[in-house]
Design a protein around this motif. Sequence first.
Motif, mmCIF file in Angstrom:
data_model
loop_
_atom_site.group_PDB
_atom_site.id
_atom_site.type_symbol
_atom_site.label_atom_id
_atom_site.label_comp_id
_atom_site.label_asym_id
_atom_site.label_seq_id
_atom_site.Cartn_x
_atom_site.Cartn_y
_atom_site.Cartn_z
ATOM 1 N N LYS A 165 12.630 1.264 33.268
ATOM 2 C CA LYS A 165 11.956 1.231 31.971
ATOM 3 C C LYS A 165 12.298 2.517 31.235
ATOM 4 O O LYS A 165 12.248 3.607 31.806
ATOM 5 C CB LYS A 165 10.446 1.119 32.201
ATOM 6 C CG LYS A 165 9.680 0.763 30.988
ATOM 7 C CD LYS A 165 9.891 -0.678 30.625
ATOM 8 C CE LYS A 165 9.012 -1.036 29.441
ATOM 9 N NZ LYS A 165 9.476 -2.158 28.709
ATOM 10 N N PHE A 166 12.703 2.397 29.970
ATOM 11 C CA PHE A 166 13.017 3.563 29.153
ATOM 12 C C PHE A 166 12.370 3.362 27.788
ATOM 13 O O PHE A 166 12.835 2.541 26.997
ATOM 14 C CB PHE A 166 14.533 3.730 29.016
ATOM 15 C CG PHE A 166 14.932 4.938 28.216
ATOM 16 C CD1 PHE A 166 14.887 6.200 28.779
ATOM 17 C CD2 PHE A 166 15.325 4.802 26.892
ATOM 18 C CE1 PHE A 166 15.238 7.315 28.038
ATOM 19 C CE2 PHE A 166 15.689 5.919 26.146
ATOM 20 C CZ PHE A 166 15.643 7.171 26.724
ATOM 21 N N LYS A 167 11.274 4.050 27.549
ATOM 22 C CA LYS A 167 10.492 3.903 26.321
ATOM 23 C C LYS A 167 10.135 2.434 26.154
ATOM 24 O O LYS A 167 9.607 1.827 27.079
ATOM 25 C CB LYS A 167 11.224 4.518 25.142
ATOM 26 C CG LYS A 167 11.478 6.013 25.363
ATOM 27 C CD LYS A 167 12.095 6.691 24.205
ATOM 28 C CE LYS A 167 12.321 8.155 24.575
ATOM 29 N NZ LYS A 167 12.918 8.911 23.545
ATOM 30 N N SER A 168 10.450 1.804 25.023
ATOM 31 C CA SER A 168 10.122 0.386 24.854
ATOM 32 C C SER A 168 11.256 -0.535 25.327
ATOM 33 O O SER A 168 11.206 -1.733 25.115
ATOM 34 C CB SER A 168 9.789 0.093 23.388
ATOM 35 O OG SER A 168 10.925 0.308 22.584
ATOM 36 N N TYR A 185 20.648 -2.488 27.326
ATOM 37 C CA TYR A 185 19.402 -1.924 26.809
ATOM 38 C C TYR A 185 18.677 -3.087 26.135
ATOM 39 O O TYR A 185 19.163 -3.617 25.140
ATOM 40 C CB TYR A 185 19.678 -0.850 25.760
ATOM 41 C CG TYR A 185 20.457 0.334 26.272
ATOM 42 C CD1 TYR A 185 19.792 1.471 26.711
ATOM 43 C CD2 TYR A 185 21.849 0.333 26.301
ATOM 44 C CE1 TYR A 185 20.502 2.579 27.165
ATOM 45 C CE2 TYR A 185 22.556 1.432 26.753
ATOM 46 C CZ TYR A 185 21.876 2.545 27.179
ATOM 47 O OH TYR A 185 22.580 3.637 27.629
ATOM 48 N N CYS A 186 17.529 -3.499 26.663
ATOM 49 C CA CYS A 186 16.869 -4.698 26.153
ATOM 50 C C CYS A 186 15.443 -4.428 25.698
ATOM 51 O O CYS A 186 14.702 -3.680 26.346
ATOM 52 C CB CYS A 186 16.828 -5.781 27.231
ATOM 53 S SG CYS A 186 18.447 -6.372 27.741
ATOM 54 N N ASP A 213 25.117 8.202 27.156
ATOM 55 C CA ASP A 213 24.191 9.287 26.821
ATOM 56 C C ASP A 213 23.863 9.305 25.330
ATOM 57 O O ASP A 213 22.724 9.555 24.933
ATOM 58 C CB ASP A 213 24.765 10.640 27.243
ATOM 59 C CG ASP A 213 24.836 10.811 28.752
ATOM 60 O OD1 ASP A 213 24.219 10.002 29.491
ATOM 61 O OD2 ASP A 213 25.542 11.740 29.204
ATOM 62 N N SER A 214 24.858 9.033 24.502
ATOM 63 C CA SER A 214 24.641 9.011 23.057
ATOM 64 C C SER A 214 23.686 7.885 22.664
ATOM 65 O O SER A 214 22.776 8.088 21.859
ATOM 66 C CB SER A 214 25.981 8.846 22.327
ATOM 67 O OG SER A 214 25.752 8.660 20.947
ATOM 68 N N ILE A 215 23.891 6.722 23.238
ATOM 69 C CA ILE A 215 22.989 5.593 22.948
ATOM 70 C C ILE A 215 21.572 5.939 23.400
ATOM 71 O O ILE A 215 20.614 5.803 22.639
ATOM 72 C CB ILE A 215 23.480 4.310 23.637
ATOM 73 C CG1 ILE A 215 24.791 3.849 23.010
ATOM 74 C CG2 ILE A 215 22.427 3.206 23.543
ATOM 75 C CD1 ILE A 215 25.491 2.734 23.772
ATOM 76 N N THR A 216 21.448 6.408 24.650
ATOM 77 C CA THR A 216 20.126 6.729 25.194
ATOM 78 C C THR A 216 19.412 7.788 24.353
ATOM 79 O O THR A 216 18.219 7.676 24.099
ATOM 80 C CB THR A 216 20.266 7.208 26.653
ATOM 81 O OG1 THR A 216 20.947 6.195 27.412
ATOM 82 C CG2 THR A 216 18.910 7.466 27.282
ATOM 83 N N SER A 217 20.142 8.782 23.879
ATOM 84 C CA SER A 217 19.512 9.851 23.079
ATOM 85 C C SER A 217 19.010 9.347 21.722
ATOM 86 O O SER A 217 18.130 9.963 21.132
ATOM 87 C CB SER A 217 20.493 11.013 22.887
ATOM 88 O OG SER A 217 21.532 10.653 22.001
ATOM 89 N N LEU A 269 17.648 6.309 21.243
ATOM 90 C CA LEU A 269 16.536 5.386 21.434
ATOM 91 C C LEU A 269 15.239 6.195 21.463
ATOM 92 O O LEU A 269 14.983 6.936 22.389
ATOM 93 C CB LEU A 269 16.717 4.578 22.722
ATOM 94 C CG LEU A 269 17.993 3.752 22.803
ATOM 95 C CD1 LEU A 269 18.055 3.016 24.122
ATOM 96 C CD2 LEU A 269 18.125 2.790 21.638
ATOM 97 N N ARG A 270 14.443 6.060 20.449
ATOM 98 C CA ARG A 270 13.257 6.899 20.305
ATOM 99 C C ARG A 270 11.951 6.135 20.502
ATOM 100 O O ARG A 270 10.926 6.707 20.746
ATOM 101 C CB ARG A 270 13.257 7.540 18.922
ATOM 102 C CG ARG A 270 14.514 8.353 18.675
ATOM 103 C CD ARG A 270 14.408 9.152 17.405
ATOM 104 N NE ARG A 270 15.663 9.699 16.962
ATOM 105 C CZ ARG A 270 16.379 10.637 17.567
ATOM 106 N NH1 ARG A 270 15.975 11.104 18.706
ATOM 107 N NH2 ARG A 270 17.506 11.083 17.052
ATOM 108 N N ARG A 271 11.963 4.833 20.309
ATOM 109 C CA ARG A 271 10.711 4.057 20.359
ATOM 110 C C ARG A 271 10.403 3.536 21.720
ATOM 111 O O ARG A 271 11.167 3.218 22.510
ATOM 112 C CB ARG A 271 10.772 2.888 19.374
ATOM 113 C CG ARG A 271 10.913 3.398 17.963
ATOM 114 C CD ARG A 271 10.991 2.266 17.026
ATOM 115 N NE ARG A 271 11.451 2.791 15.753
ATOM 116 C CZ ARG A 271 11.542 2.095 14.679
ATOM 117 N NH1 ARG A 271 11.243 0.833 14.682
ATOM 118 N NH2 ARG A 271 11.926 2.630 13.557
#
Length: 147
Positions: A96-99, A120-121, A139-143, A145-147
């Motif tokens: 799980k990563f944020k939402s 990433y779903c 890493d760029s995509i993950t950084s 993702l804020r919500r």
Amino acid sequence: MRTLSIILLFIFFQSTAMAEKGVVVNILPDKLTLSIDCEAQVKLQRLKTEPKKFSVGYSCKNSTNGSYYMDFRLNDMDIVADFDDGSAKVDVNKTKFKSYTLYELFIESKNGEKFKFVSYCTEDVCLDLVGNYEKEVKDSITSQLRR
């Protein structure tokens, strides 16, 4: 009608590219800025379980001029089932990563070919990252993702 749906999907999801920022995509709850080396495509998924699902894809170049792909699709299919047919060894890490739910698939064919597949779903949509991408891309995509 299918052609019209594809065109509307493409128009809805594709934003303009700006040389200094890259390709801006507003498909996930978060806005992503992809590399300027990414080129938008609209295609049908070529998956065994769901051959007629729409996606918006981006073909991108890595630092060695190899290719990787980002496909944005509805989260209405089991992507693992396409690889879990006995012809390949599949290991799945689900976190799980944020939402988002992050799926990392590590696949080895019977021929010994290895590749990785990251999704990433959210409940509604997924970004599938496949091909010869570098750690910096993930890493760029993950950084972003804020919500």
